[in-house]
Write an enzyme that holds these catalytic residues in place. Structure first.
Site, mmCIF file in Angstrom:
data_model
loop_
_atom_site.group_PDB
_atom_site.id
_atom_site.type_symbol
_atom_site.label_atom_id
_atom_site.label_comp_id
_atom_site.label_asym_id
_atom_site.label_seq_id
_atom_site.Cartn_x
_atom_site.Cartn_y
_atom_site.Cartn_z
ATOM 1 N N GLU A 1 0.849 -1.191 0.000
ATOM 2 C CA GLU A 1 0.000 0.000 0.000
ATOM 3 C C GLU A 1 0.888 1.246 0.000
ATOM 4 O O GLU A 1 1.941 1.270 0.646
ATOM 5 C CB GLU A 1 -0.857 -0.025 1.273
ATOM 6 C CG GLU A 1 -1.806 1.139 1.399
ATOM 7 C CD GLU A 1 -2.562 1.136 2.721
ATOM 8 O OE1 GLU A 1 -3.649 1.714 2.779
ATOM 9 O OE2 GLU A 1 -2.047 0.559 3.708
ATOM 10 N N LYS B 1 -10.219 0.608 -0.862
ATOM 11 C CA LYS B 1 -10.087 0.372 0.579
ATOM 12 C C LYS B 1 -11.295 0.915 1.330
ATOM 13 O O LYS B 1 -11.716 2.055 1.125
ATOM 14 C CB LYS B 1 -8.807 1.038 1.087
ATOM 15 C CG LYS B 1 -8.505 0.743 2.558
ATOM 16 C CD LYS B 1 -7.189 1.371 2.960
ATOM 17 C CE LYS B 1 -6.831 1.088 4.408
ATOM 18 N NZ LYS B 1 -5.592 1.802 4.792
ATOM 19 N N CYS C 1 -4.520 -3.387 4.229
ATOM 20 C CA CYS C 1 -4.076 -2.879 5.529
ATOM 21 C C CYS C 1 -5.107 -3.013 6.657
ATOM 22 O O CYS C 1 -5.419 -4.112 7.099
ATOM 23 C CB CYS C 1 -3.607 -1.436 5.376
ATOM 24 S SG CYS C 1 -2.449 -0.927 6.678
#
Length: 490
Positions: A55, A155, A188
């Site tokens: 990321e 995300k 993440c």
């Protein structure tokens, strides 16, 4: 199959909040993409069929909403599987980054997953359309070995990312490969939440995950490699996790994980990136009737028998002969039980009891959760350990409900040091740790000296308790924990 992940030390903008032209944004991103290109070639030479990048690796971080704009590519979500950016660069404007990634995949005949910033114009009259008339997303792209854009993921659980928007609905993103079937994709902070990570895996019965991350390590319970491995074990999946490498920001820790083995990189000392390439077995959707090679793979690693519980929540746990988990700590243990105390760990107020002497039985409770420990130390060292419990809403740097039973090495010899970040330990401890967890989502953590990983001999459910046991860790014990996420109480 052969997988690769690259832990990348990104070349960062010296002034991320400054407004720049697209041209200079592309110049900076090009320098990171040059490194990506070298790593794709290196991975392909080693036989890798898929490579995953971290990321924020291409553009960096600490942007404002307007300063990141020149760094954003246009990604047409509806064209997944129909567009080849390398072969058809003329279809859309502002796709230079995804074109380069597509050409890397095509040239090296490798599946490639990378993270970049994307933009999507919207009508200002749309209910969620931001005032500037566009959405900005933290985006993963998956490209096939011929360069085709296979899947995109935006995300969902942003971590202090003011430059980006949360998509209106969680994306459930996955793509198919000829060598290992379907791969799911998230980013993440997503790994700590039900949506989309858990729901994606359960709904599509996924067994391989690609995971770009920019993770700041937080000991003792949330270091990158520790949690990545626990997730692979909990859901019985393979994870290809690529983290960013910025030790000054506490960011390192990547790996290729199976439920029973890991190939990891965690390095807070040196600079530069790191390519990990490993061959791992394909986990098929029906793990119980798995291929011989998989079974052999597990047996070679562990002669002990392991549970396959993960999300099926059944009670199938296997023990060595005569090994039983005591139902509770015997009364006599209570009379001389050591004092309990409070200390802050990971910004949460844990209740602890010290782990004294060479062996013993302990219990500590908070709210509805009670944690139990049977332990024996090989040699008494002058290190303080404690058994801690937390059952509550974690509220710092994100809000989520945790149930945790944790055996940790304290930072020093006083109670107030329990819960501190510790990276080295010498004590070898045999233990059985169990708790009456209220959630089926349990992440077994086992971290040893120098931020290395170990694997439990046994884990699983027995009499409504989850347990973790280990005889003799490979090196000094830092953390042994049962980390439960009670998603419904978030």
């Amino acid at each position: 199959y052969v997988a690769a992940v690259y832990e990348h030390e990104s070349i960062l903008s010296p002034a991320p909040a400054a407004l720049v032209e697209r041209r200079s944004a592309l110049e900076l991103m090009g320098r990171n993409l040059d490194i990506y290109e070298q790593q794709v070639q290196a991975a392909a030479r080693q036989g890798a069929q898929i490579i995953v990048f971290p990321e924020d690796g291409i553009h960096g971080f600490n942007f404002t909403r307007s300063s990141i704009y020149p760094y954003l590519d246009f990604i047409p979500y509806s064209h997944s599987g129909k567009w080849n950016p390398c072969r058809e660069p003329y279809l859309f404007n502002d796709t230079e980054v995804v074109q380069r990634l597509s050409c890397m995949a095509l040239k090296n005949k490798i599946f490639l997953v990378a993270n970049l910033g994307s933009k999507q114009p919207c009508e200002r009259r749309e209910p969620r359309c931001p005032a500037d008339g566009r959405f900005q997303f933290n985006t993963n792209v998956a490209l096939a070995a011929d360069g085709t854009l296979l899947a995109t993921y935006r995300k969902h659980n942003l971590y202090f990312e003011l430059a980006f928007d949360t998509p209106p609905e969680p994306d459930h993103a996955f793509f198919d490969t000829p060598f290992a079937g379907k791969f799911g994709m998230f980013t993440c902070f997503d790994i700590l939440f039900f949506e989309p990570a858990v729901n994606l895996i359960r709904r599509y019965n996924l067994k391989q995950i690609v995971y770009p991350t920019a993770w700041m390590n937080q000991l003792p319970l949330l270091s990158a490699v520790e949690f990545q491995q626990a997730f692979a074990t909990a859901f019985n999946v393979n994870i290809l996790a690529a983290n960013i490498h910025h030790p000054t920001l506490g960011m390192t820790g990547s790996g290729i994980y199976t439920p029973v083995k890991s190939f990891i990189y965690h390095n807070m000392e040196s600079y530069g990136g790191k390519l990990i390439v490993a061959e791992i077995p394909v986990i098929t959707a029906d793990y119980k009737t798995n291929s011989e090679s998989n079974e052999r793979f597990r047996e070679n690693l562990h002669d002990s028998c392991r549970t396959s519980m993960s999300t099926s929540l059944d009670d199938e746990v296997c023990f060595k002969e005569q090994e039983e988990i005591p139902d509770r700590v015997p009364e006599k243990g209570k009379e001389q039980s050591p004092p309990s105390f409070y200390a802050e760990m990971m910004y949460d107020n844990f209740t602890f009891v010290p782990v004294w002497g060479e062996k013993g039985e302990l219990q500590v409770c908070a709210n509805t959760l009670c944690c139990y420990l049977n332990y024996r130390r090989a040699v008494l060292t002058d290190e303080l350990y404690a058994l801690g419990v937390f059952d509550g809403l974690h509220t710092v740097h994100g809000t989520y409900y945790v149930q945790a039973c944790a055996l940790v090495k304290c930072g020093g010899l006083s109670f107030s040091t329990c819960g501190q970040e510790v990276t080295d330990a010498t004590a070898l401890i045999d233990f059985q740790l169990w708790g009456n967890m209220s959630t089926p989502y349990i992440f077994p953590l086992l971290l040893t000296s120098g931020i290395t990983l170990d694997f439990a001999d046994h884990m699983g459910w027995k009499n409504n308790h989850y347990f973790l046991s280990k005889n003799r860790t490979s090196s000094g014990l830092l953390t042994a924990a049962i980390y439960g996420r009670w998603y419904e109480k978030d």
